[in-house]
Scaffold this motif. Structure first.
Motif, PDB file in Angstrom:
ATOM      1  N   UNK A   1       0.820  -1.210   0.000  1.00  0.00           N
ATOM      2  CA  UNK A   1       0.000   0.000   0.000  1.00  0.00           C
ATOM      3  C   UNK A   1       0.861   1.269   0.000  1.00  0.00           C
ATOM      4  N   UNK A   2       2.000   1.234   0.699  1.00  0.00           N
ATOM      5  CA  UNK A   2       2.874   2.393   0.746  1.00  0.00           C
ATOM      6  C   UNK A   2       3.394   2.764  -0.637  1.00  0.00           C
ATOM      7  N   UNK A   3       3.724   1.765  -1.446  1.00  0.00           N
ATOM      8  CA  UNK A   3       4.189   2.047  -2.804  1.00  0.00           C
ATOM      9  C   UNK A   3       3.047   2.583  -3.662  1.00  0.00           C
ATOM     10  N   UNK A   4       1.864   2.033  -3.483  1.00  0.00           N
ATOM     11  CA  UNK A   4       0.704   2.551  -4.210  1.00  0.00           C
ATOM     12  C   UNK A   4       0.501   4.032  -3.888  1.00  0.00           C
ATOM     13  N   UNK A   5       0.560   4.380  -2.597  1.00  0.00           N
ATOM     14  CA  UNK A   5       0.336   5.769  -2.190  1.00  0.00           C
ATOM     15  C   UNK A   5       1.439   6.681  -2.724  1.00  0.00           C
ATOM     16  N   UNK A   6       2.666   6.197  -2.754  1.00  0.00           N
ATOM     17  CA  UNK A   6       3.755   7.030  -3.275  1.00  0.00           C
ATOM     18  C   UNK A   6       3.499   7.390  -4.736  1.00  0.00           C
ATOM     19  N   UNK A   7       3.065   6.407  -5.512  1.00  0.00           N
ATOM     20  CA  UNK A   7       2.794   6.664  -6.926  1.00  0.00           C
ATOM     21  C   UNK A   7       1.578   7.567  -7.098  1.00  0.00           C
ATOM     22  N   UNK A   8       0.576   7.389  -6.246  1.00  0.00           N
ATOM     23  CA  UNK A   8      -0.601   8.250  -6.328  1.00  0.00           C
ATOM     24  C   UNK A   8      -0.202   9.700  -6.072  1.00  0.00           C
ATOM     25  N   UNK A   9       0.606   9.923  -5.042  1.00  0.00           N
ATOM     26  CA  UNK A   9       1.015  11.287  -4.703  1.00  0.00           C
ATOM     27  C   UNK A   9       1.862  11.912  -5.804  1.00  0.00           C
ATOM     28  N   UNK A  10       2.743  11.128  -6.406  1.00  0.00           N
ATOM     29  CA  UNK A  10       3.553  11.645  -7.507  1.00  0.00           C
ATOM     30  C   UNK A  10       2.681  11.951  -8.718  1.00  0.00           C
ATOM     31  N   UNK A  11       1.760  11.059  -9.007  1.00  0.00           N
ATOM     32  CA  UNK A  11       0.894  11.227 -10.165  1.00  0.00           C
ATOM     33  C   UNK A  11      -0.018  12.437 -10.019  1.00  0.00           C
ATOM     34  N   UNK A  12      -0.447  12.701  -8.773  1.00  0.00           N
ATOM     35  CA  UNK A  12      -1.365  13.815  -8.535  1.00  0.00           C
ATOM     36  C   UNK A  12      -0.714  15.167  -8.808  1.00  0.00           C
ATOM     37  N   UNK A  13       0.619  15.225  -8.877  1.00  0.00           N
ATOM     38  CA  UNK A  13       1.322  16.483  -9.117  1.00  0.00           C
ATOM     39  C   UNK A  13       1.644  16.695 -10.590  1.00  0.00           C
ATOM     40  N   UNK A  14       1.190  15.795 -11.441  1.00  0.00           N
ATOM     41  CA  UNK A  14       1.549  15.865 -12.851  1.00  0.00           C
ATOM     42  C   UNK A  14       0.644  16.821 -13.614  1.00  0.00           C
ATOM     43  N   UNK A  15       0.382  16.500 -14.865  1.00  0.00           N
ATOM     44  CA  UNK A  15      -0.397  17.384 -15.734  1.00  0.00           C
ATOM     45  C   UNK A  15      -1.896  17.193 -15.483  1.00  0.00           C
ATOM     46  N   UNK A  16      -2.697  17.588 -16.447  1.00  0.00           N
ATOM     47  CA  UNK A  16      -4.146  17.481 -16.311  1.00  0.00           C
ATOM     48  C   UNK A  16      -4.687  16.250 -17.040  1.00  0.00           C
ATOM     49  N   UNK A  17      -3.895  15.211 -17.085  1.00  0.00           N
ATOM     50  CA  UNK A  17      -4.316  13.983 -17.756  1.00  0.00           C
ATOM     51  C   UNK A  17      -5.339  13.238 -16.911  1.00  0.00           C
ATOM     52  N   UNK A  18      -5.945  12.229 -17.521  1.00  0.00           N
ATOM     53  CA  UNK A  18      -6.934  11.418 -16.813  1.00  0.00           C
ATOM     54  C   UNK A  18      -6.326  10.696 -15.613  1.00  0.00           C
ATOM     55  N   UNK A  19      -5.128  10.099 -15.733  1.00  0.00           N
ATOM     56  CA  UNK A  19      -4.515   9.481 -14.549  1.00  0.00           C
ATOM     57  C   UNK A  19      -4.290  10.469 -13.408  1.00  0.00           C
ATOM     58  N   UNK A  20      -3.862  11.679 -13.735  1.00  0.00           N
ATOM     59  CA  UNK A  20      -3.616  12.685 -12.699  1.00  0.00           C
ATOM     60  C   UNK A  20      -4.908  13.061 -11.985  1.00  0.00           C
ATOM     61  N   UNK A  21      -5.954  13.294 -12.737  1.00  0.00           N
ATOM     62  CA  UNK A  21      -7.230  13.660 -12.121  1.00  0.00           C
ATOM     63  C   UNK A  21      -7.791  12.519 -11.281  1.00  0.00           C
ATOM     64  N   UNK A  22      -7.561  11.291 -11.709  1.00  0.00           N
ATOM     65  CA  UNK A  22      -8.016  10.142 -10.909  1.00  0.00           C
ATOM     66  C   UNK A  22      -7.238  10.069  -9.599  1.00  0.00           C
ATOM     67  N   UNK A  23      -5.930  10.311  -9.662  1.00  0.00           N
ATOM     68  CA  UNK A  23      -5.117  10.304  -8.436  1.00  0.00           C
ATOM     69  C   UNK A  23      -5.557  11.412  -7.492  1.00  0.00           C
ATOM     70  N   UNK A  24      -5.843  12.576  -8.026  1.00  0.00           N
ATOM     71  CA  UNK A  24      -6.300  13.684  -7.183  1.00  0.00           C
ATOM     72  C   UNK A  24      -7.648  13.373  -6.547  1.00  0.00           C
ATOM     73  N   UNK A  25      -8.528  12.742  -7.312  1.00  0.00           N
ATOM     74  CA  UNK A  25      -9.835  12.370  -6.775  1.00  0.00           C
ATOM     75  C   UNK A  25      -9.685  11.336  -5.653  1.00  0.00           C
ATOM     76  N   UNK A  26      -8.759  10.398  -5.823  1.00  0.00           N
ATOM     77  CA  UNK A  26      -8.516   9.396  -4.776  1.00  0.00           C
ATOM     78  C   UNK A  26      -8.028  10.064  -3.493  1.00  0.00           C
ATOM     79  N   UNK A  27      -7.049  10.955  -3.620  1.00  0.00           N
ATOM     80  CA  UNK A  27      -6.485  11.604  -2.432  1.00  0.00           C
ATOM     81  C   UNK A  27      -7.516  12.490  -1.733  1.00  0.00           C
ATOM     82  N   UNK A  28      -8.331  13.177  -2.490  1.00  0.00           N
ATOM     83  CA  UNK A  28      -9.357  14.031  -1.891  1.00  0.00           C
ATOM     84  C   UNK A  28     -10.378  13.204  -1.115  1.00  0.00           C
ATOM     85  N   UNK A  29     -10.802  12.104  -1.685  1.00  0.00           N
ATOM     86  CA  UNK A  29     -11.781  11.245  -1.003  1.00  0.00           C
ATOM     87  C   UNK A  29     -11.160  10.558   0.204  1.00  0.00           C
TER      88      UNK A  29
END
Length: 731
Positions: free
Chosen positions: A345-373
């Motif tokens: 889970x720690x590796x999953x969260x690390x990638x989510x946090x990195x991805x959330x700082x990227x561009x406005x792509x679909x993966x980035x928005x999904x990561x941001x939605x996960x972190x917000x929820x």
């Protein structure tokens, strides 16, 4: 089996680098080797494999060429599998210090085996001496991992003494002023002959020729701490070393330091800094002390844990369920559509946090939605009103008799705890971010002196603060990391001056990620339960019984709270008891009139105590006063004589008023057993709380049927009548 998988993955990446975990699993096509298992192997062996995080999905390659990724075995030989492929070491193999693990050719300095000649502190514990010796043998390089409260600072001081004795200078790096002051005090006491200076928080070295410098890492990373005096062969001790993987802090890790020691409660980070920065600089992890070792060595207090489940309000449950559903859907997309690792889970969260700082792509928005929820879910758990309501049920006399820490997630919850405890007459300090160092010190000093009986803190006590010893820990917000749980435990489990227990009360919301019955995977609860001597799941009504029993105390302010028996008090008690049976007795304190032809009152027979003890044990651990008079006293004794003989028969016997009768318990601390029985019997639901009170009275071997008999006698009803007692009858 895992070594075979590692070898197979290594061979594949040697031939075909920069492929994803899914592609690795498909190419190898081995039974049971799923993408999740491949991810776990890859992320668990970062010394052998490296990842291109910027790619979605992440792409992997060997960190070293296959022929160099060998496993040092005997004398540096290479271990291979049946196909001749090298077996790549796991992360634990690489990071745990071994005799062959040298970061540079060993060239012991003059006097290298430090005799600690200048050391004036307490002797090293067994684990401290072992870790220090391993560090010396490892060319004085390594990271000691020891959980909070077990004394890792002592290993650092031993290294400092070795450096000073050897004519070297020593620098201690700390992340904040609180730790700087703690190290100043510890070194001054243990090595008073050392020339000690500080850097940080406005302090600067007055003597440029210092022996030991304690510096905040912020100051050390921006300055030439050695000036013109040089740093050849110096020692660095990095406390809370896991923090120094940040690029700015890493500037303080100078090449001039020949001896290097890192100290941490847990080395884990969510990025690659351990493998890429800390391990290459400091060397391997040296086995220090986990809580299992601490318990085995007797350097922590015995631990008891009670978990109490509370319910959400309907509106809270709706918020939680909605946030959980969004998290679930977003996580599925991130794993199955965008290739993020599902485990660990720690590796999953690390990638989510990195991805959330990227561009406005679909993966980035999904990561941001996960972190917000995820944050929404944590907030509703942390602010659950049922947890705050639980504070209202705590026994005030217990809280006023010891020191307690309430761990919360948010400042608002800590403030609510302070308000509720204040209403119970408990003096509470609120420790929060934004306090000046002076204000925080005042609160902690008041807590240490007893002026405050409790502190409530939202996470600011989790690391680096010198917290006075406490006996009770109330966890009202789940730990968000293993490090946080270890830090919280360390505040409570230090050995107690009176040899007492450390007690944790863990509040959780039922049917959530906090619920132990659901695994509580995100709370790191197992860190606590694995060292607990007793683990109980209870309700709010059970807490007073459990806490009094575990803390071995009577209710504060009880007439019997001191439990001092003297001949005078026994005489008064005998007269009081007999007066209810015989009108011939005078008021309290006066001897009964004796007929002239009656001999003086006999001295109690020594055999009476045996009869009393034997009788109470034979009937189930508790007896009513009427039963004692009928079955223990001899027929020739008057009621007055029987009362005196029973009450003075043995100091381990306690008789107490209970409703409309009296009851007796025999044994050590029997008065405390009666405190518990009295509170239970006069409560609103003795039948419902029977199991809990029986458990808390196990040392006195009080049987549940006898407890019901005593409660019924106290209420003047039958045992069957207890089932129909209205909860408003006895409050």
């Amino acid at each position: 089996m895992e070594r075979q998988h590692i070898a197979a993955i290594s061979k594949l990446l040697g031939r075909n680098p920069l492929i994803s975990a899914k592609e690795i699993a498909r190419e190898l096509n081995e039974p049971g080797l799923t993408r999740s298992i491949v991810n776990r192997i890859l992320y668990g062996n970062r010394d052998a494999f490296t990842v291109i995080d910027s790619q979605i999905p992440p792409l992997w390659k060997l960190r070293a060429e296959p022929e160099t990724a060998a496993y040092p075995d005997d004398g540096g030989t290479v271990t291979v599998d049946s196909t001749g492929a090298p077996l790549v070491p796991s992360a634990s193999d690489t990071l745990i210090a071994q005799p062959w693990a040298r970061t540079e050719p060993e060239t012991p300095a003059q006097g290298g085996n430090a005799n600690l000649g200048t050391y004036q502190g307490p002797p090293l514990r067994a684990w401290q001496a072992e870790a220090f010796e391993t560090w010396q043998k490892n060319n004085r390089r390594g990271i000691v991992e020891a959980v909070t409260g077990t004394g890792k600072t002592a290993v650092g001081i031993a290294a400092i003494v070795a450096a000073v004795d050897d004519g070297r200078r020593a620098v201690v790096l700390v992340p904040g002023l609180d730790l700087l002051q703690q190290w100043q005090k510890a070194i001054a006491e243990a090595v008073p002959s050392a020339n000690l200076e500080a850097l940080g928080g406005g302090a600067k070295p007055e003597n440029p020729h210092w022996d030991v410098l304690i510096a905040t890492v912020q100051s050390a990373s921006r300055r030439n701490i050695f000036g013109s005096t040089g740093a050849v062969g110096a020692l660095v001790v990095a406390d809370e070393v896991h923090r120094y993987g940040a690029s700015e802090y890493a500037k303080a890790l100078l090449d001039d330091f020949t001896w290097r020691l890192g100290l941490t409660a847990t080395l884990h980070r969510s990025d690659n800094a351990v493998v890429e920065i800390l391990a290459p600089y400091f060397g391997p992890v040296i086995q220090g002390c986990d809580y299992k070792r601490a318990k085995k060595d007797g350097i922590i207090a015995p631990v008891n844990v009670v978990t109490i489940g509370v319910d959400f309000l309907p509106v809270e449950r709706a918020r939680y369920d909605k946030a959980s559903e969004v998290c679930r859907k977003a996580q599925q997309r991130l794993v199955y559509d965008f290739g993020l690792p599902e485990e660990p889970y720690g590796e999953f969260m690390k990638h989510v946090q990195q991805l959330a700082k990227s561009d406005f792509s679909q993966p980035t928005m999904t990561a941001q939605r996960y972190l917000k929820s995820l944050q929404e879910r944590r907030e509703v758990l942390a602010e659950c009103k049922g947890k705050v309501a639980l504070v209202q049920e705590l026994p005030a006399e217990v809280l006023r008799s010891t020191r307690s820490i309430f761990f919360t997630e948010r400042v608002v919850t800590a403030g609510q705890v302070q308000h509720e405890l204040g209403a119970l007459g408990v003096d509470v300090g609120l420790l929060r971010s934004g306090l000046t160092p002076a204000n925080r010190t005042d609160i902690l000093n008041d807590f240490r002196s007893g002026k405050l009986q409790a502190v409530a803190a939202p996470r600011v006590l989790d690391e680096g603060i010198d917290v006075p010893d406490a006996q009770l820990g109330f966890i009202l917000a789940a730990s968000r990391s293993r490090r946080q749980m270890i830090q919280r435990m360390g505040r409570i489990i230090r050995p107690k001056n009176n040899g007492g227990r450390a007690v944790f009360v863990v509040a959780y919301v039922k049917d959530t990620t906090e619920d132990p019955d659901k695994g509580a995977h995100e709370t790191f609860f197992n860190e606590l339960t694995t060292i607990a001597d007793e683990k109980v799941t209870a309700g709010p009504d059970d807490l007073p019984f459990l806490l009094r029993d575990w803390l071995d105390m009577a209710p504060l302010g009880s007439p019997d709270s001191t439990h001092k028996r003297t001949p005078e008090t026994l005489d008064v008690a005998a007269n009081e008891s007999a007066a209810t049976e015989s009108p011939s007795l005078k008021p309290e304190g006066q001897a009964p009139e004796q007929p002239e032809d009656q001999p003086a009152e006999r001295e109690p027979s020594l055999s009476m105590s045996v009869d009393v003890a034997s009788y109470i044990r034979s009937v189930g651990g508790i007896a009513t006063w009427e039963e004692l008079l009928e079955n223990v006293a001899s027929p020739e004794h008057t009621v007055s004589e029987a009362a005196r003989m029973i009450l003075s028969s043995d100091p381990m016997l306690t008789v107490r008023e209970l409703g409309v009768t009296k009851v007796a318990v025999y044994g050590r601390h029997s008065e405390r057993a009666l405190d518990t029985i009295s509170t239970w019997a006069s409560g609103p639901d003795p039948v419902g709380n029977l199991l809990t009170v029986t458990r808390s009275l196990s040392r006195w071997q009080v049987q549940p049927e006898r407890l019901l008999h005593a409660a019924a006698a106290a209420r003047g009803c039958t045992v069957v009548g207890l089932l129909t007692v209205d909860s408003t009858d006895h409050k």
